[in-house]
Design an enzyme around this catalytic site. Structure first.
Site, PDB file in Angstrom:
ATOM      1  N   LYS A  72       4.753 -10.990   2.226  1.00 43.44           N
ATOM      2  CA  LYS A  72       5.181  -9.668   1.756  1.00 43.44           C
ATOM      3  C   LYS A  72       5.522  -8.722   2.903  1.00 43.44           C
ATOM      4  O   LYS A  72       6.375  -7.839   2.757  1.00 43.44           O
ATOM      5  CB  LYS A  72       4.107  -9.045   0.856  1.00 43.44           C
ATOM      6  CG  LYS A  72       3.688  -9.934  -0.316  1.00 43.44           C
ATOM      7  CD  LYS A  72       4.858 -10.381  -1.170  1.00 43.44           C
ATOM      8  CE  LYS A  72       4.509 -11.599  -2.027  1.00 43.44           C
ATOM      9  NZ  LYS A  72       5.672 -12.247  -2.653  1.00 43.44           N
ATOM     10  N   GLU A 128       0.270   0.788   2.320  1.00 38.36           N
ATOM     11  CA  GLU A 128       1.383   1.482   1.663  1.00 38.36           C
ATOM     12  C   GLU A 128       0.859   2.741   1.016  1.00 38.36           C
ATOM     13  O   GLU A 128      -0.302   2.812   0.624  1.00 38.36           O
ATOM     14  CB  GLU A 128       1.974   0.601   0.543  1.00 38.36           C
ATOM     15  CG  GLU A 128       3.037  -0.356   1.002  1.00 38.36           C
ATOM     16  CD  GLU A 128       3.612  -1.170  -0.150  1.00 38.36           C
ATOM     17  OE1 GLU A 128       3.350  -0.823  -1.330  1.00 38.36           O
ATOM     18  OE2 GLU A 128       4.305  -2.142   0.132  1.00 38.36           O
ATOM     19  N   HIS A 163      -2.362  -7.481 -13.919  1.00 32.45           N
ATOM     20  CA  HIS A 163      -1.166  -8.048 -13.283  1.00 32.45           C
ATOM     21  C   HIS A 163      -0.539  -9.188 -14.062  1.00 32.45           C
ATOM     22  O   HIS A 163       0.295  -9.909 -13.557  1.00 32.45           O
ATOM     23  CB  HIS A 163      -1.457  -8.460 -11.840  1.00 32.45           C
ATOM     24  CG  HIS A 163      -2.063  -7.333 -11.053  1.00 32.45           C
ATOM     25  ND1 HIS A 163      -1.353  -6.189 -10.764  1.00 32.45           N
ATOM     26  CD2 HIS A 163      -3.296  -7.139 -10.562  1.00 32.45           C
ATOM     27  CE1 HIS A 163      -2.135  -5.358 -10.111  1.00 32.45           C
ATOM     28  NE2 HIS A 163      -3.325  -5.901  -9.984  1.00 32.45           N
ATOM     29  N   ARG A 206      11.691 -17.553  -8.456  1.00 33.39           N
ATOM     30  CA  ARG A 206      11.624 -18.542  -9.543  1.00 33.39           C
ATOM     31  C   ARG A 206      12.348 -18.003 -10.781  1.00 33.39           C
ATOM     32  O   ARG A 206      12.700 -16.829 -10.831  1.00 33.39           O
ATOM     33  CB  ARG A 206      10.159 -18.776  -9.911  1.00 33.39           C
ATOM     34  CG  ARG A 206       9.489 -17.482 -10.356  1.00 33.39           C
ATOM     35  CD  ARG A 206       8.055 -17.656 -10.813  1.00 33.39           C
ATOM     36  NE  ARG A 206       7.534 -16.430 -11.405  1.00 33.39           N
ATOM     37  CZ  ARG A 206       6.970 -15.436 -10.730  1.00 33.39           C
ATOM     38  NH1 ARG A 206       6.856 -15.507  -9.408  1.00 33.39           N
ATOM     39  NH2 ARG A 206       6.520 -14.363 -11.348  1.00 33.39           N
TER      40      ARG A 206
HETATM   41  C1  MV4 Z   1       1.775  -0.900  -5.765  1.00 30.78           C
HETATM   42  C2  MV4 Z   1       1.348   0.030  -6.730  1.00 30.78           C
HETATM   43  C3  MV4 Z   1       1.339   1.351  -6.391  1.00 30.78           C
HETATM   44  N1  MV4 Z   1       1.719   1.735  -5.159  1.00 30.78           N
HETATM   45  N2  MV4 Z   1       2.157  -0.469  -4.562  1.00 30.78           N
HETATM   46  C4  MV4 Z   1       0.678  -4.847  -8.201  1.00 30.78           C
HETATM   47  C5  MV4 Z   1       1.165  -6.233  -8.037  1.00 30.78           C
HETATM   48  C6  MV4 Z   1       1.820  -6.276  -6.730  1.00 30.78           C
HETATM   49  N3  MV4 Z   1       3.008  -7.057  -6.816  1.00 30.78           N
HETATM   50  C7  MV4 Z   1       2.096  -4.860  -6.362  1.00 30.78           C
HETATM   51  N4  MV4 Z   1       1.415  -4.031  -7.310  1.00 30.78           N
HETATM   52  C8  MV4 Z   1       1.395  -2.677  -7.195  1.00 30.78           C
HETATM   53  N5  MV4 Z   1       1.810  -2.208  -6.008  1.00 30.78           N
HETATM   54  C9  MV4 Z   1       2.121   0.818  -4.284  1.00 30.78           C
HETATM   55  N6  MV4 Z   1       2.467   1.220  -3.074  1.00 30.78           N
HETATM   56  C10 MV4 Z   1       0.963  -0.443  -7.974  1.00 30.78           C
HETATM   57  C11 MV4 Z   1       0.987  -1.793  -8.210  1.00 30.78           C
HETATM   58  C12 MV4 Z   1       0.563  -2.173  -9.528  1.00 30.78           C
HETATM   59  C13 MV4 Z   1       1.423  -2.827 -10.404  1.00 30.78           C
HETATM   60  C14 MV4 Z   1       2.724  -3.201 -10.063  1.00 30.78           C
HETATM   61  C15 MV4 Z   1       3.537  -3.853 -10.933  1.00 30.78           C
HETATM   62  C16 MV4 Z   1       3.072  -4.173 -12.207  1.00 30.78           C
HETATM   63  C17 MV4 Z   1       1.812  -3.840 -12.562  1.00 30.78           C
HETATM   64  C18 MV4 Z   1       0.962  -3.171 -11.678  1.00 30.78           C
HETATM   65  C19 MV4 Z   1      -0.320  -2.823 -12.076  1.00 30.78           C
HETATM   66  C20 MV4 Z   1      -1.132  -2.167 -11.213  1.00 30.78           C
HETATM   67  C21 MV4 Z   1      -0.705  -1.853  -9.938  1.00 30.78           C
END
Ligand code: MV4
Length: 501
Positions: free
Chosen positions: A116, A200, A235, A292
């Site tokens: 990432k 972040e 998630h 994917r």
């Molecule tokens: C975040 C975020 C808030 N701020 N990054 C969760 C999975 C991973 N791929 C990244 N995720 C998140 N990153 C920042 N800077 C909140 C999430 C997140 C989230 C993102 C997508 C779908 C569902 C989620 C549920 C909780 C938190």
């Protein structure tokens, strides 16, 4: 074009890919584990190969066995589906090294996007907007506190090897940092064998909106619009739709162009998904690329009319994209409900067991991609996804109406499913209005479960009353003739068995 493809997966996605093969005149090879001997994906395939025991580590995850199967049955290409080995760069490389074609991106692309931090760096260089944060891994707690002051709390600690939320920690103040950093650090180390952590800015209540892209071997890249994937828990996405209720044509074009730029920056080939977080002011930020075919791909297929599995196969065979960007058009609205065998009232605990009775919905605008049939078992070994129910309508309102109707038609007995949960979401004002974020389920959990949790004793009384009520009100027009010596209870049982109500 290929003559034979091996599908290194099981369940609904294996069948989905085999359907594409069948339409293209390509033979499909299934692989299976001992508990999957009679599974639907094995029945659907032209040929099948036993991999080993039920645990995925002895079957669907054993690279050498899958390569061996492809060679033994003379398949020319391998489609990995999603999960299992789909985003494993070593597997993609091994497929290549054995003279076979991996239906997906190059191993180097999978490796780059799996890291990432490396992906973030690539996107910064390409001018793709990312969430404010740092570019390198952090070494010490003191360093994290300094950086966090610079960015401003709350911040999010993320694992470089992560994705899907593993190893993430929200830090709201400097005093929490030492402990949470230690936790993120050790979780990353044990989960991925890679302890690199970066920082972040934490976005409060973002939406998760992703873009489907297609890229061929000739430099053509197109986007197929967005999917709204904010309705998730831990998630795990539960409901997805296209288009997103908050994306208009102008925003789609801007985000789509950014997604194409991201794909080009990673030398992307085949089908992929560019994930964005969208804040309350509709600013969007690159999150990650999934290399994917995704679980939720059908909603994109429904609104674009493009068969993504077939496009993947064509691209892997070296053919150019069958459409260019300006030929891609969107029509109507599609929603997908993932039908998990889980108990939504009990923290979404998997509901293991045999399906005793099974009836799928159908009719206008309804699509069911399922991996199980009557008599099949939901086992502890794999994901408890029974099927994906997709509804299409000319408008989002019509798609919701059709989804509600289809959920009502769906009859699954023997295991618990989250169908009742989906019915509640479809009736929820925030869902109907499109005013929700990634926190929707967590915020609504208490209310959503309150509506369905009824004490056992009350349930029995209600069952008796509903039986009586049905007997007195619905006995006409059911097509069963009630003989004078048939008790009302037997009659009602027969009616229910026939109509599954
Ligand atoms: C975040 C975020 C808030 N701020 N990054 C969760 C999975 C991973 N791929 C990244 N995720 C998140 N990153 C920042 N800077 C909140 C999430 C997140 C989230 C993102 C997508 C779908 C569902 C989620 C549920 C909780 C938190």
């Amino acid at each position: 074009m290929f003559k034979k493809i091996l599908i290194a997966n099981r369940g609904e996605i294996a069948i989905r890919i085999m359907r594409a093969c069948r339409e293209m005149g390509i033979a499909a090879v299934a692989v299976y584990s001992e508990v999957d001997r009679t599974a639907q994906h094995v029945r659907y395939a032209d040929e099948a190969y036993l991999l080993g025991a039920a645990p995925a580590t002895e079957s669907y995850l054993v690279m050498e066995k899958i390569i061996g199967a492809a060679k033994a049955l003379k398949a020319e290409a391998i489609h990995p589906g999603y999960g299992f080995l789909a985003e494993n760069p070593e597997f993609a490389q091994l497929v290549k090294d054995n003279g076979l074609i991996f239906i997906g991106p190059e191993p180097a692309t999978i490796r780059l996007l799996g890291d990432k931090m490396a992906a973030r760096d690539t996107m910064i260089k390409a001018g793709v907007p990312i969430v404010p944060g740092i570019k390198k891994a952090i070494a010490s707690v003191t360093e994290t506190q300094e950086i966090a002051e610079g960015i401003g709390y709350p911040i999010l600690l993320k694992a470089a090897a992560g994705g899907g939320g593993k190893g993430m920690r929200i830090v709201r103040s400097a005093s929490e940092m030492p402990q949470l950093f230690k936790m993120a650090h050790s979780e990353a180390k044990s989960a991925f064998g890679d302890d690199r952590i970066y920082i972040e800015k934490y976005l409060e209540k973002p939406r998760h909106i992703e873009f489907q892209i297609l890229a061929d071997q000739h430099g053509n890249v197109a986007h197929l619009g967005e999917r709204e994937c904010s309705i998730q828990r831990r998630h795990q996405k539960v409901i997805e739709e296209s288009p997103s209720p908050i994306v208009d044509q102008e925003m789609r074009q801007r985000m789509g162009e950014t997604a194409v730029k991201a794909a080009k920056a990673a030398n992307y080939e085949n089908a992929g998904t560019v994930e964005f977080l969208v804040d309350q002011d509709k600013n969007f930020f690159f999150l990650e690329v999934n290399t994917r075919l995704q679980v939720e791909h059908p909603v994109t297929e429904m609104v674009t009319g493009i068969d993504l599995a077939k496009e993947q196969i064509r691209i892997a065979a070296g053919e150019p994209l069958s459409l260019s960007q300006h030929e891609i058009q969107w029509r109507g609205s599609a929603i997908e409900c993932r039908i998990y065998a889980e108990d939504a009232e009990n923290n979404f605990l998997p509901s293991i067991g045999k399906i005793q009775s099974y009836r799928e919905p159908n009719g206008p605008g309804v699509r069911v991609d399922s991996g199980l049939a009557n008599g099949d078992a939901v086992s502890i070994y794999y994901d408890p996804l029974i099927s994906k129910l997709i509804a299409w309508g000319r408008t989002r309102t019509e798609a919701i109406q059709r989804m509600k109707r289809a959920l009502d038609e769906y009859g699954i007995y023997g295991v618990q499913t989250i169908i009742p949960f989906h019915k509640q979401v479809m009736n929820h004002p925030d869902f109907i209005n499109g005013t929700f974020s990634t926190h929707f389920i967590d915020e609504q959990k208490d209310q959503l479960s309150k509506l369905v949790s009824i004490p056992e004793s009350d349930l029995k009384t209600m069952a008796i009353l509903s039986c009586l009520f049905d007997y007195q009100t619905k006995k006409m027009g059911t097509g069963i003739t009630k003989s004078p010596n048939l008790s009302c209870w037997k009659y009602e049982t027969r009616r229910r068995r026939l109509f599954g109500v």
